[in-house]
Design a protein around this motif. Structure first.
Motif, PDB file in Angstrom:
ATOM      1  N   TYR A  87     -55.724   3.117  27.333  1.00 24.39           N
ATOM      2  CA  TYR A  87     -54.476   3.488  28.018  1.00 24.39           C
ATOM      3  C   TYR A  87     -53.888   4.740  27.370  1.00 24.39           C
ATOM      4  O   TYR A  87     -54.222   5.063  26.219  1.00 24.39           O
ATOM      5  CB  TYR A  87     -53.484   2.322  27.981  1.00 24.39           C
ATOM      6  CG  TYR A  87     -53.830   1.213  28.967  1.00 24.39           C
ATOM      7  CD1 TYR A  87     -53.658   1.413  30.336  1.00 24.39           C
ATOM      8  CD2 TYR A  87     -54.339  -0.005  28.538  1.00 24.39           C
ATOM      9  CE1 TYR A  87     -53.978   0.418  31.253  1.00 24.39           C
ATOM     10  CE2 TYR A  87     -54.661  -1.011  29.446  1.00 24.39           C
ATOM     11  CZ  TYR A  87     -54.482  -0.786  30.806  1.00 24.39           C
ATOM     12  OH  TYR A  87     -54.807  -1.765  31.712  1.00 24.39           O
ATOM     13  N   ASP A  98     -51.282   5.372  25.894  1.00 24.43           N
ATOM     14  CA  ASP A  98     -50.649   5.212  24.574  1.00 24.43           C
ATOM     15  C   ASP A  98     -51.677   4.980  23.459  1.00 24.43           C
ATOM     16  O   ASP A  98     -51.313   4.762  22.311  1.00 24.43           O
ATOM     17  CB  ASP A  98     -49.632   4.068  24.610  1.00 24.43           C
ATOM     18  CG  ASP A  98     -50.289   2.699  24.797  1.00 24.43           C
ATOM     19  OD1 ASP A  98     -51.530   2.650  24.964  1.00 24.43           O
ATOM     20  OD2 ASP A  98     -49.578   1.693  24.780  1.00 24.43           O
ATOM     21  N   SER A 100     -57.094  -8.716  32.346  1.00 25.51           N
ATOM     22  CA  SER A 100     -56.445  -8.062  33.498  1.00 25.51           C
ATOM     23  C   SER A 100     -56.999  -6.661  33.711  1.00 25.51           C
ATOM     24  O   SER A 100     -57.269  -6.256  34.839  1.00 25.51           O
ATOM     25  CB  SER A 100     -54.928  -7.924  33.285  1.00 25.51           C
ATOM     26  OG  SER A 100     -54.314  -9.150  33.377  1.00 25.51           O
ATOM     27  N   LYS A 153     -58.667  -5.134  36.974  1.00 27.39           N
ATOM     28  CA  LYS A 153     -58.025  -3.983  37.620  1.00 27.39           C
ATOM     29  C   LYS A 153     -58.988  -2.822  37.827  1.00 27.39           C
ATOM     30  O   LYS A 153     -58.759  -1.960  38.667  1.00 27.39           O
ATOM     31  CB  LYS A 153     -56.818  -3.517  36.795  1.00 27.39           C
ATOM     32  CG  LYS A 153     -55.607  -4.430  36.932  1.00 27.39           C
ATOM     33  CD  LYS A 153     -54.480  -3.971  36.020  1.00 27.39           C
ATOM     34  CE  LYS A 153     -53.292  -4.925  36.113  1.00 27.39           C
ATOM     35  NZ  LYS A 153     -52.264  -4.579  35.109  1.00 27.39           N
ATOM     36  N   GLN A 175     -51.706 -14.331  39.516  1.00 24.85           N
ATOM     37  CA  GLN A 175     -51.074 -15.310  38.635  1.00 24.85           C
ATOM     38  C   GLN A 175     -49.745 -15.802  39.199  1.00 24.85           C
ATOM     39  O   GLN A 175     -49.472 -16.994  39.222  1.00 24.85           O
ATOM     40  CB  GLN A 175     -50.854 -14.632  37.284  1.00 24.85           C
ATOM     41  CG  GLN A 175     -50.071 -15.432  36.306  1.00 24.85           C
ATOM     42  CD  GLN A 175     -50.027 -14.743  34.952  1.00 24.85           C
ATOM     43  OE1 GLN A 175     -50.819 -13.847  34.652  1.00 24.85           O
ATOM     44  NE2 GLN A 175     -49.111 -15.160  34.119  1.00 24.85           N
ATOM     45  N   ASP A 180     -56.738 -13.325  38.837  1.00 26.24           N
ATOM     46  CA  ASP A 180     -56.232 -13.021  37.498  1.00 26.24           C
ATOM     47  C   ASP A 180     -55.330 -14.155  37.036  1.00 26.24           C
ATOM     48  O   ASP A 180     -54.192 -14.269  37.486  1.00 26.24           O
ATOM     49  CB  ASP A 180     -55.481 -11.683  37.508  1.00 26.24           C
ATOM     50  CG  ASP A 180     -55.192 -11.177  36.106  1.00 26.24           C
ATOM     51  OD1 ASP A 180     -55.607 -11.851  35.129  1.00 26.24           O
ATOM     52  OD2 ASP A 180     -54.559 -10.121  35.975  1.00 26.24           O
TER      53      ASP A 180
HETATM   54  P1  ADP Z   1     -50.061  -9.917  34.104  1.00 27.74           P
HETATM   55  O1  ADP Z   1     -49.873 -11.066  33.177  1.00 27.74           O
HETATM   56  O2  ADP Z   1     -49.731 -10.204  35.533  1.00 27.74           O
HETATM   57  O3  ADP Z   1     -51.349  -9.184  33.884  1.00 27.74           O
HETATM   58  P2  ADP Z   1     -48.568  -8.372  32.238  1.00 27.74           P
HETATM   59  O4  ADP Z   1     -47.261  -8.980  31.878  1.00 27.74           O
HETATM   60  O5  ADP Z   1     -49.748  -8.500  31.320  1.00 27.74           O
HETATM   61  O6  ADP Z   1     -48.931  -8.900  33.689  1.00 27.74           O
HETATM   62  O7  ADP Z   1     -48.369  -6.846  32.529  1.00 27.74           O
HETATM   63  C1  ADP Z   1     -47.471  -6.399  33.492  1.00 27.74           C
HETATM   64  C2  ADP Z   1     -47.650  -4.911  33.634  1.00 27.74           C
HETATM   65  O8  ADP Z   1     -47.372  -4.254  32.388  1.00 27.74           O
HETATM   66  C3  ADP Z   1     -49.071  -4.532  34.017  1.00 27.74           C
HETATM   67  O9  ADP Z   1     -49.043  -3.468  34.951  1.00 27.74           O
HETATM   68  C4  ADP Z   1     -49.698  -4.085  32.699  1.00 27.74           C
HETATM   69  O10 ADP Z   1     -50.702  -3.096  32.925  1.00 27.74           O
HETATM   70  C5  ADP Z   1     -48.503  -3.511  31.977  1.00 27.74           C
HETATM   71  N1  ADP Z   1     -48.644  -3.675  30.518  1.00 27.74           N
HETATM   72  C6  ADP Z   1     -49.124  -4.736  29.852  1.00 27.74           C
HETATM   73  N2  ADP Z   1     -49.141  -4.516  28.532  1.00 27.74           N
HETATM   74  C7  ADP Z   1     -48.633  -3.281  28.351  1.00 27.74           C
HETATM   75  C8  ADP Z   1     -48.382  -2.464  27.215  1.00 27.74           C
HETATM   76  N3  ADP Z   1     -48.670  -2.857  25.973  1.00 27.74           N
HETATM   77  N4  ADP Z   1     -47.856  -1.245  27.420  1.00 27.74           N
HETATM   78  C9  ADP Z   1     -47.590  -0.825  28.646  1.00 27.74           C
HETATM   79  N5  ADP Z   1     -47.797  -1.531  29.770  1.00 27.74           N
HETATM   80  C10 ADP Z   1     -48.316  -2.749  29.621  1.00 27.74           C
END
Ligand code: ADP
Ligand code: ADP
Length: 236
Positions: A12, A14, A43, A47, A84, A169
């Protein structure tokens, strides 16, 4: 015809390395569980199939077509999604939510207004019956249903276009243990009846052992196991 990951890595912006050099191939009809703890990369892996994430390296190939922004529209009808938290429209009816699963293939103005051809309405009704919701549910709002019933709607929607692949998912993460078993059994049955392969992410080993034809386990973005559930049990 299959779903292939070829050396897929995802970093990603970051700097988080969510996936590291993942390769595997899912043949038609297989129930494949992606097993791993929260943050393992499940996930992100899913994706990369529906274009919500794009690999930083490597590629995902669906039925000989690489997933790219250009091929996505052609691939979408072959890929059903189960979420989910269901991702339904709570104020819309069960029937409308299920039929909206046809939208990737039907983009006429009439369909946009919710006026679908009778063939699609008939298919939605048949699927709603298959997932165990009675006719009395057709015109009910989704917000009036239990979580388990809402996921049944989500499953019916995922099969609207007779997909070759269904991505789920953590489809039971918000459900109680018995409902989780019922819902996974239903996804398995629907997939086998309609001839679809399933990629289902889970974090529970017991549910994985019960439903998987094949397990792909991830830890910190690395593939640490790929094989039959019996072999996973032996490997500890
Ligand atoms: P899910 O459990 O439905 O996969 P998440 O809560 O894991 O949803 O993530 C929600 C959104 O935030 C997703 O689009 C994911 O890509 C993003 N996300 C998850 N972790 C991070 C992170 N560390 N930094 C930025 N975005 C994140
Ligand atoms: P899982 O589904 O197994 O919980 P994810 O694929 O959601 O795993 O996340 C894998 C890793 O990537 C985690 O460290 C998560 O925080 C991170 N991540 C997920 N989405 C994003 C994002 N949009 N931006 C940055 N990091 C993300």
């Amino acid at each position: 015809m299959s779903l292939v990951y070829e050396h897929v890595s995802k970093r990603y912006p970051d700097g988080t390395a969510a996936l590291s050099d993942i390769s595997f191939e899912v043949p038609p009809g297989q129930f494949c569980v992606i097993l791993g703890r929260s943050g393992a990369g499940k996930s992100t892996l899913l994706k990369c199939v529906n274009g919500l994430a794009s690999p930083s390296a490597g590629r995902v190939v669906v039925d000989d077509l690489e997933v790219t922004p250009k091929t996505l529209r052609r691939l979408q009808p072959r890929i059903g999604m189960i979420h989910q938290s269901f991702n339904l429209v709570p104020r819309a009816t069960v029937a409308t939510n299920v039929i909206s699963g046809a939208l990737p293939a039907v983009s006429t103005p009439r369909a946009m207004l919710g006026l679908f051809p009778k063939t699609l309405r008939d298919r939605a009704c048949a699927l709603i019956a298959e997932v165990g919701l009675g006719e009395e549910h057709l015109r009910r709002r989704v917000s009036a249903l239990s979580g388990g019933q809402q996921q049944r709607v989500g499953i019916a929607r995922a099969f609207m276009l007779d997909p070759s692949y269904v991505l789920a998912d953590e489809p039971v993460a918000s459900l109680d243990p018995q409902t989780s078993v019922d819902i996974l059994a239903l996804i398995d049955r629907q997939a086998k009846v309609h001839g679809a392969a399933v990629l289902c992410s889970l974090h529970q080993i017991d549910l994985t052992m019960r439903f998987a034809d094949r397990v792909i386990a991830l830890r910190d973005g690395q593939l640490i196991f790929d094989g039959a559930p019996e072999a996973l049990a032996r490997s500890g």
